[in-house]
Write an enzyme that holds these catalytic residues in place. Sequence first.
Site: not given
Length: 335
Positions: A96, A152, A7-10, A225, A221, A154
Amino acid sequence: MNICLMGFGAVGQGVAKAISLKKKEIKENFGFDIKIVAVADSSGSAISQEGLNAELLLETKVNTGSVSNYPQFGNNDIKGMDVLDSADYDCLVEATPTNIENGEPAKSLTLKAFTDKKDVVTSNKGHLALFFSELINEANKNKVQFKFEASVGGAMPILNFVEETLPSSKPESIIGILNGTTNYILSRMTSEGSSYKNTLEESQQLGIAETDPTQDVEGIDAACKTVILANSLLGIDCAYNDVEVTGISKISSEAIELASKEGYFIKLIAEVSKNALKVSPRLVKKNSPYALEGTLNMATVKTDLADDVTVVGKGAGSLETASAILTDIINVFKK
């Protein structure tokens, strides 16, 4: 330690940047090298046992759209599960996108890594919210480490904080703000008197809200969590469908104004206890720990010995989330 980054998004890009910034410091302070030997995005991969250059990975992604164009070691034929068989790695960093329908591809990638006796660090919520017990059991069966602090809050330290800083105290409940996007939207609606629709559009323009904001604004979201906290810290065997969820999309500026006149804010609050697994908008007093603005997250942990302990931190952001992942990588090495 050889890292395979899926996974190479943000978040994945944040991990590469964090490793680049902290590699020397980690070597000096903890005595080990972090080497990225494989990176994959949806289009392909870059694999080299000699190690991939983090800055060049980022540059390649920005300029070409995929790490598969990485000079010499890029490949658009090797992707997904095949990457795990093509690299000799010690720890899978799984970043991902969250999938709340079936937890893929995170679930399959994680289980394969466990079977291959590899440690796993993840920022993903989907597979944890759906299959927490199965994943933990597989990690234990294969005697590997599985860490998910970044899933959970950041940069807000909650899992490691409770487990490592408060080991003498038993957590009994957790109540908090677990989604930065909704907190930003509600904060702006309060300060500006703007409508939900206009504030959401502003959030999207700023990159705080996703193009499809459903997971955030409908409470999905935060519910994921909630499940992770319930399982990992309170020992409650539950999954996503066990959480009662109400989002913020129906909150009006009039409701926020009325609450403000009475000395309250409206916040999306997650409650985690043996009696309730719930995410919903609630009134909170203006001078309370819940009166946070912007994208901040917070959680108050009620314990048997230490009473209430509150943690606060940025709940979103590429580098902020990567900081939690890097902490988990360091803790994997230390153990």
